[in-house]
Structure formats: C-alpha cells, structure tokens
Write a protein that holds these residues in place. Structure first.
Motif, PDB file in Angstrom:
ATOM      1  N   VAL A  34      -6.556  12.738   7.203  1.00 34.91           N
ATOM      2  CA  VAL A  34      -5.879  12.335   8.443  1.00 34.91           C
ATOM      3  C   VAL A  34      -5.865  10.819   8.648  1.00 34.91           C
ATOM      4  O   VAL A  34      -5.537  10.334   9.720  1.00 34.91           O
ATOM      5  CB  VAL A  34      -6.520  13.027   9.673  1.00 34.91           C
ATOM      6  CG1 VAL A  34      -6.388  14.534   9.566  1.00 34.91           C
ATOM      7  CG2 VAL A  34      -7.987  12.629   9.828  1.00 34.91           C
ATOM      8  N   PRO A  36      -4.017   7.605   8.118  1.00 31.75           N
ATOM      9  CA  PRO A  36      -2.638   7.290   7.760  1.00 31.75           C
ATOM     10  C   PRO A  36      -2.480   5.944   7.063  1.00 31.75           C
ATOM     11  O   PRO A  36      -3.398   5.126   7.043  1.00 31.75           O
ATOM     12  CB  PRO A  36      -1.943   7.248   9.114  1.00 31.75           C
ATOM     13  CG  PRO A  36      -3.002   6.794  10.061  1.00 31.75           C
ATOM     14  CD  PRO A  36      -4.319   7.284   9.521  1.00 31.75           C
ATOM     15  N   TRP A  37      -1.310   5.741   6.541  1.00 32.54           N
ATOM     16  CA  TRP A  37      -0.895   4.429   6.043  1.00 32.54           C
ATOM     17  C   TRP A  37      -0.407   3.648   7.254  1.00 32.54           C
ATOM     18  O   TRP A  37       0.225   4.210   8.148  1.00 32.54           O
ATOM     19  CB  TRP A  37       0.222   4.646   5.015  1.00 32.54           C
ATOM     20  CG  TRP A  37       1.018   3.413   4.677  1.00 32.54           C
ATOM     21  CD1 TRP A  37       0.535   2.195   4.338  1.00 32.54           C
ATOM     22  CD2 TRP A  37       2.451   3.296   4.650  1.00 32.54           C
ATOM     23  NE1 TRP A  37       1.563   1.332   4.081  1.00 32.54           N
ATOM     24  CE2 TRP A  37       2.755   1.979   4.267  1.00 32.54           C
ATOM     25  CE3 TRP A  37       3.497   4.189   4.899  1.00 32.54           C
ATOM     26  CZ2 TRP A  37       4.069   1.518   4.138  1.00 32.54           C
ATOM     27  CZ3 TRP A  37       4.807   3.737   4.770  1.00 32.54           C
ATOM     28  CH2 TRP A  37       5.076   2.408   4.389  1.00 32.54           C
ATOM     29  N   ARG A  41      -4.645   2.495  10.372  1.00 35.99           N
ATOM     30  CA  ARG A  41      -5.627   2.959   9.374  1.00 35.99           C
ATOM     31  C   ARG A  41      -7.004   2.310   9.571  1.00 35.99           C
ATOM     32  O   ARG A  41      -8.020   2.994   9.595  1.00 35.99           O
ATOM     33  CB  ARG A  41      -5.118   2.664   7.954  1.00 35.99           C
ATOM     34  CG  ARG A  41      -5.988   3.292   6.875  1.00 35.99           C
ATOM     35  CD  ARG A  41      -5.396   3.048   5.497  1.00 35.99           C
ATOM     36  NE  ARG A  41      -6.171   3.637   4.425  1.00 35.99           N
ATOM     37  CZ  ARG A  41      -6.007   4.866   3.939  1.00 35.99           C
ATOM     38  NH1 ARG A  41      -5.087   5.655   4.453  1.00 35.99           N
ATOM     39  NH2 ARG A  41      -6.753   5.320   2.968  1.00 35.99           N
ATOM     40  N   HIS A  51      -9.024   9.929  15.523  1.00 36.07           N
ATOM     41  CA  HIS A  51      -7.775  10.499  15.002  1.00 36.07           C
ATOM     42  C   HIS A  51      -8.172  11.614  14.044  1.00 36.07           C
ATOM     43  O   HIS A  51      -8.437  11.370  12.872  1.00 36.07           O
ATOM     44  CB  HIS A  51      -7.001   9.389  14.280  1.00 36.07           C
ATOM     45  CG  HIS A  51      -5.609   9.787  13.908  1.00 36.07           C
ATOM     46  ND1 HIS A  51      -4.579   9.826  14.817  1.00 36.07           N
ATOM     47  CD2 HIS A  51      -5.082  10.172  12.726  1.00 36.07           C
ATOM     48  CE1 HIS A  51      -3.473  10.208  14.205  1.00 36.07           C
ATOM     49  NE2 HIS A  51      -3.751  10.432  12.939  1.00 36.07           N
ATOM     50  N   PHE A  54      -3.283  15.606  12.083  1.00 34.22           N
ATOM     51  CA  PHE A  54      -1.993  14.992  11.742  1.00 34.22           C
ATOM     52  C   PHE A  54      -1.131  14.881  13.002  1.00 34.22           C
ATOM     53  O   PHE A  54      -1.257  15.680  13.918  1.00 34.22           O
ATOM     54  CB  PHE A  54      -1.235  15.866  10.734  1.00 34.22           C
ATOM     55  CG  PHE A  54      -1.937  16.015   9.413  1.00 34.22           C
ATOM     56  CD1 PHE A  54      -2.321  14.891   8.687  1.00 34.22           C
ATOM     57  CD2 PHE A  54      -2.205  17.273   8.879  1.00 34.22           C
ATOM     58  CE1 PHE A  54      -2.961  15.025   7.449  1.00 34.22           C
ATOM     59  CE2 PHE A  54      -2.851  17.413   7.649  1.00 34.22           C
ATOM     60  CZ  PHE A  54      -3.230  16.292   6.944  1.00 34.22           C
ATOM     61  N   HIS A  58       2.827   9.203  12.067  1.00 30.46           N
ATOM     62  CA  HIS A  58       2.261   8.513  10.903  1.00 30.46           C
ATOM     63  C   HIS A  58       2.630   9.214   9.606  1.00 30.46           C
ATOM     64  O   HIS A  58       2.956  10.390   9.600  1.00 30.46           O
ATOM     65  CB  HIS A  58       0.728   8.478  11.008  1.00 30.46           C
ATOM     66  CG  HIS A  58       0.194   7.712  12.164  1.00 30.46           C
ATOM     67  ND1 HIS A  58      -0.123   8.299  13.368  1.00 30.46           N
ATOM     68  CD2 HIS A  58      -0.082   6.398  12.300  1.00 30.46           C
ATOM     69  CE1 HIS A  58      -0.587   7.375  14.198  1.00 30.46           C
ATOM     70  NE2 HIS A  58      -0.555   6.208  13.583  1.00 30.46           N
ATOM     71  N   PHE A  59       2.467   8.450   8.509  1.00 27.50           N
ATOM     72  CA  PHE A  59       2.590   9.040   7.171  1.00 27.50           C
ATOM     73  C   PHE A  59       1.183   9.146   6.580  1.00 27.50           C
ATOM     74  O   PHE A  59       0.405   8.188   6.640  1.00 27.50           O
ATOM     75  CB  PHE A  59       3.484   8.165   6.282  1.00 27.50           C
ATOM     76  CG  PHE A  59       3.510   8.614   4.848  1.00 27.50           C
ATOM     77  CD1 PHE A  59       4.095   9.831   4.504  1.00 27.50           C
ATOM     78  CD2 PHE A  59       2.917   7.854   3.847  1.00 27.50           C
ATOM     79  CE1 PHE A  59       4.101  10.270   3.187  1.00 27.50           C
ATOM     80  CE2 PHE A  59       2.909   8.286   2.518  1.00 27.50           C
ATOM     81  CZ  PHE A  59       3.510   9.496   2.199  1.00 27.50           C
ATOM     82  N   TYR A  60       0.880  10.300   6.015  1.00 23.48           N
ATOM     83  CA  TYR A  60      -0.474  10.561   5.508  1.00 23.48           C
ATOM     84  C   TYR A  60      -0.459  10.652   3.981  1.00 23.48           C
ATOM     85  O   TYR A  60      -0.150  11.706   3.414  1.00 23.48           O
ATOM     86  CB  TYR A  60      -1.017  11.853   6.124  1.00 23.48           C
ATOM     87  CG  TYR A  60      -1.113  11.756   7.621  1.00 23.48           C
ATOM     88  CD1 TYR A  60      -2.222  11.181   8.229  1.00 23.48           C
ATOM     89  CD2 TYR A  60      -0.059  12.183   8.436  1.00 23.48           C
ATOM     90  CE1 TYR A  60      -2.298  11.040   9.606  1.00 23.48           C
ATOM     91  CE2 TYR A  60      -0.119  12.040   9.815  1.00 23.48           C
ATOM     92  CZ  TYR A  60      -1.245  11.470  10.390  1.00 23.48           C
ATOM     93  OH  TYR A  60      -1.306  11.324  11.742  1.00 23.48           O
ATOM     94  N   LYS A  63      -2.080  13.552   1.663  1.00 22.57           N
ATOM     95  CA  LYS A  63      -1.589  14.937   1.649  1.00 22.57           C
ATOM     96  C   LYS A  63      -1.074  15.347   0.271  1.00 22.57           C
ATOM     97  O   LYS A  63      -1.389  16.418  -0.219  1.00 22.57           O
ATOM     98  CB  LYS A  63      -0.445  15.097   2.647  1.00 22.57           C
ATOM     99  CG  LYS A  63      -0.881  15.449   4.050  1.00 22.57           C
ATOM    100  CD  LYS A  63       0.345  15.555   4.924  1.00 22.57           C
ATOM    101  CE  LYS A  63       0.197  16.622   5.971  1.00 22.57           C
ATOM    102  NZ  LYS A  63       1.382  16.689   6.847  1.00 22.57           N
ATOM    103  N   GLY A 432      -4.118   2.451   2.180  1.00 22.04           N
ATOM    104  CA  GLY A 432      -3.266   3.642   2.135  1.00 22.04           C
ATOM    105  C   GLY A 432      -1.975   3.422   1.352  1.00 22.04           C
ATOM    106  O   GLY A 432      -1.123   4.298   1.288  1.00 22.04           O
TER     107      GLY A 432
END
Ligand code: BGP
Length: 475
Positions: A34, A36-37, A41, A51, A54, A58-60, A63, A432
C-alpha cells in the motif's frame, strides 16, 4: 590470491519490489503493497501518514512490480546464464501467513517458494533468503500496531519455524531482517509503525527494535536447532560516516552517528546492548520492555555472519559548524561530500569508502561478512532493440568490487560473498520508481506501470558474467 575459491557471487531482490501477484493464491495484504509511488510515499514509509489500504488516487507499484511471481523461471535462467552462485531473495510474509496471526500456513505460498528454490538448485545457485525485507502483514499493523507490540514476536516465530522446517534441505543462508537499522529512518517499512498523534516516536522505535532483536535471536536459535548447518545473519544498511572537517565537533558527530546506526547490529553480533545506548535511553527517560529471559536469549544466539548493504558513505557535522549542503542517500539525507561524485539521485559514489566500511565492520564484529546489496540506481535508455549500454554501472561495480578485493586481499577480511542490488530491474524502495534501475537485465515497464515486462540483458550482463567466470580477476 584475490577472491576465495567458493566466493558466492550473485544478485539480490526483495519480494515486494519484484514479485507482484499481490493477491495471487491466497496472499494477504502487506505494508509494502500500500506504499504508493509519488509524494505521499515518504510520509507513509516514515510512519507519519497513515495509509493502510489502496485508494484510487495513487498508483501502487508493488501490486504487479515486474511480475516475477509468474516469470521466476525465466529470470532465474538468466541469473544462471550470468553464472550466479547465489541469489538473494526475500519471503513475502503474507504469502505464507496472509494475516500474520494464523496457526496454519498457506500451502500455496510455501509451494511457490519451494519451487523457486528448486529452480535455483537446478543451476547450482544457492538461495540466500531474507525472512523479512520491509515486510509486515497489514492485519498485524491494524490489529496489533506492528512491531511495537510484543505479540509480533510470536507471529514471527511461527513464520520462521515453518520456513526453517519446510526449506530445511533447500536453504542454508538466512537473514532475519533486512537493514534492521532502517527502523530508525523508515519505521513503517522497517517495523509496521504508524505514529499516533502525540506519540513518543523514539519510544515506539526502540521498543519495536527490541522486539525485532529478540525475534532475530530466537530465529537464530530455532534455525540452528532445526538444521545445525544453517548460517544465519543480520543485515545492516551500512556506510561509514566521515567528519565534515577535522574539527573535533565534526569528528564526534561522525562517531556518534556511526554508533547509533550500529547499535542494533552490536546486539545481534555481540549479544548485548552497548552501554552508550543504554545511557542514551536513560537520558531520554525510555525504559525498554525487556522481559525476563530476553537478555539471555540475545546473548546466547548471536548471528553467524554480518551482511550489509553499501551504496555510499555519509558525512556528519557537529553542532558548532556552519551551514552545510545536504544531499540524498539511502532513505535519509547526508551532508554533501565535496570530494565525491553522486548518482542521478544524489547518492554519493565512494569505492574507497566501501573498503573502509568493510574494514570497520570486520574490526568491530570479527565475524565473516557478506555484501548483500551494492549497485548504482540510474536512468537507462534502451536502443530500438531494447539494449542498454550501461557503462556507468559497469564502472561503478568494477570500482566497488576492486575495493572489496583490496579489503580481502590486503586487509585480510573474511568475506563470504557479494550480491549486487536489483540484479534485474525492479521497483525502487525509496521512491517507488521503475525508472531508477539497478539491473543487469532491463525490464520493459515504466513508473506508471506501462510496458510489456519483456526482459533484455544489458551490456553489464555480459560484463558480470565475465567477472564471475574469472572469480573477480577481470573487472
Ligand atoms: C535498500 C533496500 C532495498 C533497495 C535499495 C536501493 O535500502 O534494502 O530494498 O531498494 O536500498 O534503494 P532504492 O530502491 O531506494 O534505490
């Protein structure tokens, strides 16, 4: 002379940075999933911003990462082509115990690693396994507060018992916690800590660290009981501190920083908290939750070897000094060293500092060393065929390997092996990004997760193959 005959050359990865398959075959959610970029972060990995799930904002990257979960046969075959003697990887805790507090492990997770280890052995590659690499089940964070809760120790004990038993014939080299001193700098990654309003951060970090230290000693005990052949090591984010100048105040600052960074390894290697650390706790008014028997466990079950990552040296400045310029480093910043060049991410490049670091660790602990991370994070630009000419990476690695050879040959340090970080491109732990690449193998994927995931050897691939083939003679 040069490198010992059985020197373990290889490369290193961590589950959350390469596997992907975050919900495959019963895997549970982990802290590292969880994260993120992007600009959130850092506050998340330091435990400042809660946090734990998801969201759509955000982009994770973890994953899917580079989807090694489904590509490991192809990837290990490429490692074998380079002649790897060892491959360092980590276990995704939530593949084995999806919530962390179950009694029975998830068979699919165990089967995955079993197959992966067998794949390594097929090529004569010795797995080197980090039990937890910035990895903690989300459930253990939500329900128990992460490693500041003593209960984590029992859950970790279950995990290691299962791993040592199941992989008894497949794995001999183990690391208990990746970069254990990162608890101090990235406590959400290092120990699943999220700070509450008004919480004493130092108390939480030192408490979590105590629990991890006892857990590490217990793992060493259990690992040796299950298989006396097991070699169990600790892992430090290393890099000596230079004083900014020869002012006594700068030198003292460097000395203090070094001691602070080393205190966890001091416990794992020597079995006791250093006295300066206990004095510091006294001054801070912190009482560690040391239970009956803890100190005996720490004393009786010290590690067999010291492993560490090395990217840069650091610089410390005393309180009495002028304003100084700062540069980035692994997770935390350092004062800029005007005598060194730096990577595109500001990490200062210092091969002689590597030799100094190796010697400092050997002098301090008198135990065999294992370099389990070293490398250059850089932007690679492939040509139309996807080929990368990464002479800058070759240059970095060649100079560092030469410095390590000096430490072995000229200084007499006992060194078991060397694994470069991110031997295949993977997600950066600190930022990230995919753009920050360390690999010998290019993976077609960008920061936003776009790409075919195709693997293409870079120029450094053939170079490292030759390094291994000549046992470090030709660099
Ligand atoms: C270490 C971690 C690794 C790794 C490496 C490089 O701290 O153990 O997981 O990622 O540093 O750091 P980054 O990925 O931020 O470039």
């Amino acid at each position: 002379m040069g490198f010992p005959e059985n020197f373990l050359w290889g490369g290193a990865t961590a589950a959350n940075q390469c596997e992907g398959g975050y919900d495959a075959d019963g895997r549970g959610l982990a802290n590292v999933d969880v994260v993120p970029w992007g600009s959130d972060r850092f506050p998340i990995i330091t435990g400042e911003l809660e946090h734990l799930a998801f969201d759509d904002k955000h982009f994770y990257p973890a994953k899917e990462a580079i989807d090694m979960y489904h590509h490991y046969k192809e990837d290990i075959a490429l490692f074998a082509e380079m002649g790897f003697k060892t491959y360092r990887l980590s276990i995704g805790w939530t593949r084995i115990f999806p919530n962390g507090d179950e009694n029975e492990p998830n068979e699919a997770g165990l089967a995955f690693y079993e197959d992966l280890f067998k794949e390594c052995h097929k090529y004569g590659i010795e797995p080197l396994v980090t039990i937890t690499h910035f990895d903690c089940p989300i459930h253990l964070i939500k329900k128990y507060g992460g490693w500041k809760n003593r209960k984590l120790l029992g859950f970790y004990e279950n995990l290691v018992r299962v791993l040592f038993t199941r992989f008894k014939d497949l794995v001999k080299y183990w690391l208990t916690f990746n970069e254990i001193n990162m608890i101090l700098h990235a406590p959400f990654m290092g120990a699943g800590l999220v700070f509450e309003e008004g919480e004493d951060h130092e108390l939480a970090k030192y408490t979590a660290a105590h629990h991890e230290l006892v857990a590490s000693a217990l793992a060493t005990k259990i690992g040796h009981e299950i298989n006396p052949e097991n070699k169990i090591g600790c892992m430090m984010a290393a890099g000596v501190y230079y004083p900014y100048s020869c002012r006594p105040g700068d030198n003292w600052a460097a000395y203090e920083e070094m001691r602070e960074e080393s205190y966890l390894i001091d416990v794992q290697a020597r079995g006791e908290y250093p006295r300066h650390f206990l004095k510091k706790l006294e001054r801070l008014g912190i009482e560690l939750p040391i239970l009956d028997g803890d100190l005996e466990i720490l004393k009786a079950h010290t590690v067999d070897f010291i492993s560490f990552s090395y990217y840069s040296t650091r610089v410390a400045v005393g309180k009495d000094n002028d304003e100084v310029e700062v540069t980035s480093g692994n997770i935390f910043d350092s004062v800029k060293n005007p005598y060194l060049e730096a990577s595109e991410w500001g990490w200062q490049i210092d091969p002689l500092g590597f030799r100094t670091t190796i010697n400092m660790l050997y002098d301090r602990y008198q135990k065999p060393l294992f370099v389990v991370e070293n490398g250059l994070g850089a932007v690679d630009v492939p040509d139309e065929a996807g080929y990368v000419v990464d002479d800058y990476r070759i240059d970095y690695l060649a100079k560092h390997i030469a410095a390590m050879r000096d430490a072995i040959e000229l200084d007499g340090v006992e060194m078991w092996g060397y694994t470069t970080w991110g031997c295949i491109d993977l997600v950066s732990a600190g930022t990230g990004e995919m753009k920050k690449r360390y690999g010998f193998i290019y993976v077609d994927r960008d920061n936003a997760g776009v790409g075919t995931l195709k693997r293409t050897p870079k120029k450094s691939f053939d170079w490292y193959k030759q390094v291994i083939a000549t046992n470090g003679e030709i660099l």
